[in-house]
Structures are given as structure tokens and as C-alpha cells.
Design a protein around this motif. Structure first.
Motif, PDB file in Angstrom:
ATOM      1  N   ILE A  13      32.637  42.336  60.989  1.00 60.21           N
ATOM      2  CA  ILE A  13      32.099  41.268  61.840  1.00 60.21           C
ATOM      3  C   ILE A  13      30.768  40.766  61.289  1.00 60.21           C
ATOM      4  O   ILE A  13      30.539  39.556  61.189  1.00 60.21           O
ATOM      5  CB  ILE A  13      31.967  41.753  63.292  1.00 60.21           C
ATOM      6  N   VAL A  14      29.890  41.698  60.914  1.00 59.69           N
ATOM      7  CA  VAL A  14      28.607  41.296  60.317  1.00 59.69           C
ATOM      8  C   VAL A  14      28.852  40.552  59.005  1.00 59.69           C
ATOM      9  O   VAL A  14      28.198  39.542  58.725  1.00 59.69           O
ATOM     10  CB  VAL A  14      27.702  42.533  60.104  1.00 59.69           C
ATOM     11  N   GLY A  15      29.808  41.006  58.212  1.00 59.68           N
ATOM     12  CA  GLY A  15      30.140  40.323  56.959  1.00 59.68           C
ATOM     13  C   GLY A  15      30.637  38.913  57.191  1.00 59.68           C
ATOM     14  O   GLY A  15      30.290  37.989  56.457  1.00 59.68           O
ATOM     15  N   LEU A  16      31.436  38.738  58.237  1.00 66.03           N
ATOM     16  CA  LEU A  16      31.921  37.403  58.577  1.00 66.03           C
ATOM     17  C   LEU A  16      30.768  36.485  58.968  1.00 66.03           C
ATOM     18  O   LEU A  16      30.691  35.337  58.528  1.00 66.03           O
ATOM     19  CB  LEU A  16      32.941  37.495  59.709  1.00 66.03           C
ATOM     20  N   ILE A  17      29.841  37.008  59.753  1.00 69.06           N
ATOM     21  CA  ILE A  17      28.688  36.212  60.183  1.00 69.06           C
ATOM     22  C   ILE A  17      27.779  35.891  59.001  1.00 69.06           C
ATOM     23  O   ILE A  17      27.363  34.733  58.827  1.00 69.06           O
ATOM     24  CB  ILE A  17      27.922  36.941  61.303  1.00 69.06           C
ATOM     25  N   ILE A  18      27.475  36.879  58.179  1.00 72.53           N
ATOM     26  CA  ILE A  18      26.620  36.662  57.005  1.00 72.53           C
ATOM     27  C   ILE A  18      27.288  35.684  56.043  1.00 72.53           C
ATOM     28  O   ILE A  18      26.650  34.783  55.504  1.00 72.53           O
ATOM     29  CB  ILE A  18      26.302  37.994  56.299  1.00 72.53           C
ATOM     30  N   GLY A  19      28.593  35.827  55.829  1.00 71.47           N
ATOM     31  CA  GLY A  19      29.320  34.901  54.956  1.00 71.47           C
ATOM     32  C   GLY A  19      29.323  33.484  55.497  1.00 71.47           C
ATOM     33  O   GLY A  19      29.164  32.520  54.748  1.00 71.47           O
ATOM     34  N   ALA A  20      29.490  33.341  56.819  1.00 73.67           N
ATOM     35  CA  ALA A  20      29.463  32.008  57.430  1.00 73.67           C
ATOM     36  C   ALA A  20      28.076  31.387  57.319  1.00 73.67           C
ATOM     37  O   ALA A  20      27.946  30.188  57.026  1.00 73.67           O
ATOM     38  CB  ALA A  20      29.897  32.092  58.889  1.00 73.67           C
ATOM     39  N   LEU A  21      27.032  32.176  57.549  1.00 78.18           N
ATOM     40  CA  LEU A  21      25.668  31.653  57.406  1.00 78.18           C
ATOM     41  C   LEU A  21      25.384  31.279  55.958  1.00 78.18           C
ATOM     42  O   LEU A  21      24.742  30.257  55.686  1.00 78.18           O
ATOM     43  CB  LEU A  21      24.653  32.682  57.897  1.00 78.18           C
ATOM     44  N   PRO A  33      39.022  30.541  51.509  1.00 79.51           N
ATOM     45  CA  PRO A  33      39.624  31.160  52.690  1.00 79.51           C
ATOM     46  C   PRO A  33      38.626  32.049  53.434  1.00 79.51           C
ATOM     47  O   PRO A  33      37.642  32.517  52.859  1.00 79.51           O
ATOM     48  CB  PRO A  33      40.779  31.978  52.131  1.00 79.51           C
ATOM     49  N   ILE A  34      38.901  32.300  54.706  1.00 74.83           N
ATOM     50  CA  ILE A  34      37.996  33.071  55.553  1.00 74.83           C
ATOM     51  C   ILE A  34      37.832  34.500  55.048  1.00 74.83           C
ATOM     52  O   ILE A  34      36.747  35.072  55.134  1.00 74.83           O
ATOM     53  CB  ILE A  34      38.468  33.028  57.024  1.00 74.83           C
ATOM     54  N   TRP A  35      38.880  35.079  54.473  1.00 72.37           N
ATOM     55  CA  TRP A  35      38.763  36.456  53.990  1.00 72.37           C
ATOM     56  C   TRP A  35      37.777  36.555  52.831  1.00 72.37           C
ATOM     57  O   TRP A  35      37.106  37.570  52.656  1.00 72.37           O
ATOM     58  CB  TRP A  35      40.126  37.027  53.603  1.00 72.37           C
ATOM     59  N   LEU A  39      34.475  38.860  52.649  1.00 70.18           N
ATOM     60  CA  LEU A  39      34.228  39.751  51.522  1.00 70.18           C
ATOM     61  C   LEU A  39      32.851  39.496  50.912  1.00 70.18           C
ATOM     62  O   LEU A  39      32.100  40.438  50.633  1.00 70.18           O
ATOM     63  CB  LEU A  39      35.328  39.568  50.469  1.00 70.18           C
ATOM     64  N   ILE A  40      32.508  38.232  50.727  1.00 70.64           N
ATOM     65  CA  ILE A  40      31.187  37.876  50.206  1.00 70.64           C
ATOM     66  C   ILE A  40      30.104  38.322  51.184  1.00 70.64           C
ATOM     67  O   ILE A  40      29.070  38.865  50.782  1.00 70.64           O
ATOM     68  CB  ILE A  40      31.097  36.359  49.940  1.00 70.64           C
ATOM     69  N   GLY A  41      30.332  38.119  52.475  1.00 70.54           N
ATOM     70  CA  GLY A  41      29.347  38.515  53.483  1.00 70.54           C
ATOM     71  C   GLY A  41      29.122  40.014  53.529  1.00 70.54           C
ATOM     72  O   GLY A  41      27.981  40.476  53.624  1.00 70.54           O
ATOM     73  N   VAL A  72      21.502  36.713  53.901  1.00 73.09           N
ATOM     74  CA  VAL A  72      22.031  35.345  53.949  1.00 73.09           C
ATOM     75  C   VAL A  72      21.795  34.639  52.623  1.00 73.09           C
ATOM     76  O   VAL A  72      22.667  33.913  52.129  1.00 73.09           O
ATOM     77  CB  VAL A  72      21.417  34.563  55.130  1.00 73.09           C
ATOM     78  N   LEU A  73      20.632  34.848  52.022  1.00 73.79           N
ATOM     79  CA  LEU A  73      20.347  34.240  50.718  1.00 73.79           C
ATOM     80  C   LEU A  73      21.315  34.749  49.650  1.00 73.79           C
ATOM     81  O   LEU A  73      21.851  33.958  48.866  1.00 73.79           O
ATOM     82  CB  LEU A  73      18.905  34.539  50.303  1.00 73.79           C
ATOM     83  N   LEU A  74      21.575  36.044  49.642  1.00 72.37           N
ATOM     84  CA  LEU A  74      22.537  36.603  48.686  1.00 72.37           C
ATOM     85  C   LEU A  74      23.940  36.053  48.932  1.00 72.37           C
ATOM     86  O   LEU A  74      24.667  35.747  47.984  1.00 72.37           O
ATOM     87  CB  LEU A  74      22.540  38.129  48.772  1.00 72.37           C
ATOM     88  N   ALA A  75      24.318  35.908  50.202  1.00 73.22           N
ATOM     89  CA  ALA A  75      25.627  35.336  50.521  1.00 73.22           C
ATOM     90  C   ALA A  75      25.707  33.885  50.075  1.00 73.22           C
ATOM     91  O   ALA A  75      26.738  33.440  49.552  1.00 73.22           O
ATOM     92  CB  ALA A  75      25.907  35.453  52.018  1.00 73.22           C
ATOM     93  N   ALA A  76      24.629  33.122  50.266  1.00 77.76           N
ATOM     94  CA  ALA A  76      24.623  31.717  49.851  1.00 77.76           C
ATOM     95  C   ALA A  76      24.770  31.590  48.339  1.00 77.76           C
ATOM     96  O   ALA A  76      25.514  30.736  47.849  1.00 77.76           O
ATOM     97  CB  ALA A  76      23.335  31.037  50.322  1.00 77.76           C
ATOM     98  N   VAL A  77      24.074  32.436  47.616  1.00 77.14           N
ATOM     99  CA  VAL A  77      24.193  32.412  46.149  1.00 77.14           C
ATOM    100  C   VAL A  77      25.619  32.752  45.732  1.00 77.14           C
ATOM    101  O   VAL A  77      26.202  32.094  44.865  1.00 77.14           O
ATOM    102  CB  VAL A  77      23.168  33.379  45.509  1.00 77.14           C
ATOM    103  N   ALA A  78      26.198  33.767  46.362  1.00 74.40           N
ATOM    104  CA  ALA A  78      27.568  34.166  46.018  1.00 74.40           C
ATOM    105  C   ALA A  78      28.573  33.075  46.373  1.00 74.40           C
ATOM    106  O   ALA A  78      29.494  32.792  45.600  1.00 74.40           O
ATOM    107  CB  ALA A  78      27.931  35.472  46.724  1.00 74.40           C
ATOM    108  N   VAL A  79      28.400  32.434  47.535  1.00 73.12           N
ATOM    109  CA  VAL A  79      29.299  31.337  47.923  1.00 73.12           C
ATOM    110  C   VAL A  79      29.184  30.188  46.935  1.00 73.12           C
ATOM    111  O   VAL A  79      30.192  29.602  46.517  1.00 73.12           O
ATOM    112  CB  VAL A  79      29.003  30.867  49.370  1.00 73.12           C
TER     113      VAL A  79
END
Length: 95
Positions: A13-21, A33-35, A39-41, A72-79
Motif C-alpha cells: 500500500i505504501v509502495g502504491l502511494i509512493i509510486g503514485a506520488l 501499468p499499476i503494478w 514496484l517502483i514505489g 517520493v523523489l526516488l520514485a519520481a526519478v525511477a518513473v
């Protein structure tokens, strides 16, 4: 460290939120895809926690905003990296 069912569910759940942010921070459209966001989150949350603990600012009372912003910054870079790789791999031109 002990893994429990609730711990794994919470991490997802936290990964989903971090990935969405992270996705919201990156401009433009990311056709992923959402998965993959989850995974990134999860990866960004884990890496952010490791970096925060190594830096010494992970142990605070309440919500640690610095650690959250790092995740969130790490997730944004990965996205941005994953969505950029996906676009360059397609190579389809429209006429």
C-alpha cells in the motif's frame, strides 16, 4: 526483521502511494501499468529508508517528512527513467 502478512500488505500500500506520488511529480503521460508503479514505489520506499537511516534522520517522532520526500523523489526519478526507456524502445512513427 520479521515479515508478517500485514507488513507485506502495508509495504504494498505504501509502495502504491509512493509510486503514485512519484508519477504525479513527473510531467507528461507515463503509460505504465499499476503494478509497475507499485514496484517502483516499494523499491523507492525501501531505498529511501536505507538512505535516511544511513544519513541519521530516519529516527524521528511522528511522520518523517524528509524521509517521505526522499522516497517520493526516488520514485519520481525511477518513473521518469522507466517511462523514458519505454518511449525510446517503441520506435513507432505515425504518419
Amino acid at each position: 526483521m520479521e515479515f508478517t502478512v500485514w507488513g507485506i500488505i502495508t509495504a504494498l500500500i505504501v509502495g502504491l502511494i509512493i509510486g503514485a506520488l512519484g508519477r504525479l511529480v513527473v510531467p507528461g503521460r507515463q503509460p505504465m501499468p499499476i503494478w509497475l508503479h507499485m514496484l517502483i514505489g516499494v523499491g523507492a520506499a525501501l531505498l529511501g529508508t536505507v538512505i535516511a537511516r544511513a544519513s541519521g534522520f530516519a529516527e524521528t517522532a511522528g511522520i518523517d517528512w524528509r524521509e517521505l520526500m526522499l522516497q517520493v523523489l526516488l520514485a519520481a526519478v525511477a518513473v521518469a527513467l522507466v517511462s523514458g526507456v519505454g518511449r525510446s524502445r517503441r520506435g513507432v512513427t505515425h504518419r
